[in-house]
Write a protein that holds these residues in place. Structure first.
Motif, short mmCIF file in Angstrom:
data_model
loop_
_atom_site.label_atom_id
_atom_site.label_comp_id
_atom_site.label_asym_id
_atom_site.label_seq_id
_atom_site.Cartn_x
_atom_site.Cartn_y
_atom_site.Cartn_z
N MET A 167 0.79 -1.07 -0.03
CA MET A 167 0.00 -0.13 -0.12
C MET A 167 0.79 1.25 0.10
O MET A 167 0.50 2.32 -0.49
CB MET A 167 -1.07 0.05 1.13
N HIS B 188 -1.59 7.95 4.98
CA HIS B 188 -2.51 7.46 4.11
C HIS B 188 -2.70 5.77 4.27
O HIS B 188 -3.77 5.26 4.31
CB HIS B 188 -2.13 7.72 2.58
N PHE C 100 -5.88 3.85 5.49
CA PHE C 100 -6.31 2.78 4.89
C PHE C 100 -6.48 1.51 5.74
O PHE C 100 -7.54 0.69 5.67
CB PHE C 100 -5.26 2.53 3.60
#
Length: 215
Positions: free
Chosen positions: A146, A173, A177
């Protein structure tokens, strides 16, 4: 993922078929890598024969040999992001279309993937997106994967990235997530976790609905 549609669909929307079915099918036999027949592709996708004919002309215009290698794909994709570096994201996207992992995308690979993104069910679209993020194809999305995807997106957007990329922004981020997706907190996201979390996210649902209006 909006740029997945790419140059090819933009071109084909501007063209109208000027030849009959026999001409198109004859032409489809003359490239180095012959694609599947129109009837078979129509059965495997959500496109009509006429749409497949138009898509094929655009594909062959960009790729006369009938296949796209990664460098050509990157070159085409980079045209959509002139202010950034799209090479790494294009690499991951290329791998998602290259389902046979042979280093090239044939017309069939292209239209099957495009059919899912534009005309597939919500679950099909989410499954395709999961495979894009699952870089090593082990059936899970881990933090390293990711992080690579997020960095590739920031690089692709370049100076238009907001907020501006700082050292900790990609990690923020990724943390967000996994906070949303990793329901059992085992450090990886399964496909089912991904699909359920996306279905509960209004922003993700809106982005998926955009594909329905592309063609």
């Amino acid at each position: 993922m909006g740029a997945v549609v790419g140059t090819l669909t933009m071109q084909t929307k501007q063209r109208r078929p000027s030849r009959d079915k026999a001409d198109d099918e004859l032409e489809m036999t003359m490239v180095c890598h012959r694609p599947e027949g129109l009837e078979q592709l129509e059965a495997q996708t959500n496109f009509s024969k006429q749409e497949l004919q138009i898509l094929y002309r655009g594909f062959k215009n960009e790729c006369p040999s009938g296949v796209v290698n990664e460098e050509t794909f990157k070159h085409i994709y980079a045209q959509f992001f002139p202010h950034g570096d799209a090479s790494m994201y294009a690499h991951y996207l290329f791998n998602a279309f290259d389902t046979t992992n042979n280093g090239s995308i044939k017309f069939k690979d292209f239209v099957v993937g495009l059919s899912i993104l534009l005309r597939g069910t919500l679950r099909e679209k989410l499954e395709w997106t999961f495979h894009l993020y699952d870089i090593n194809r082990d059936g899970y999305i881990n933090r390293e994967e990711m992080t690579e995807i997020v960095r590739a997106i920031y690089d692709m957007m370049g100076k238009y990235t907001y907020p501006a990329l700082k050292g900790d922004v990609p990690q923020q981020h990724v943390d967000a997530f996994f906070q949303k997706m990793d329901k059992n907190k085992d450090g990886v996201v399964t496909m089912e976790e991904f699909i359920i979390a996306c279905q509960e996210d209004e922003n993700m649902m809106r982005s998926m609905q955009l594909f329905e209006n592309v063609m």
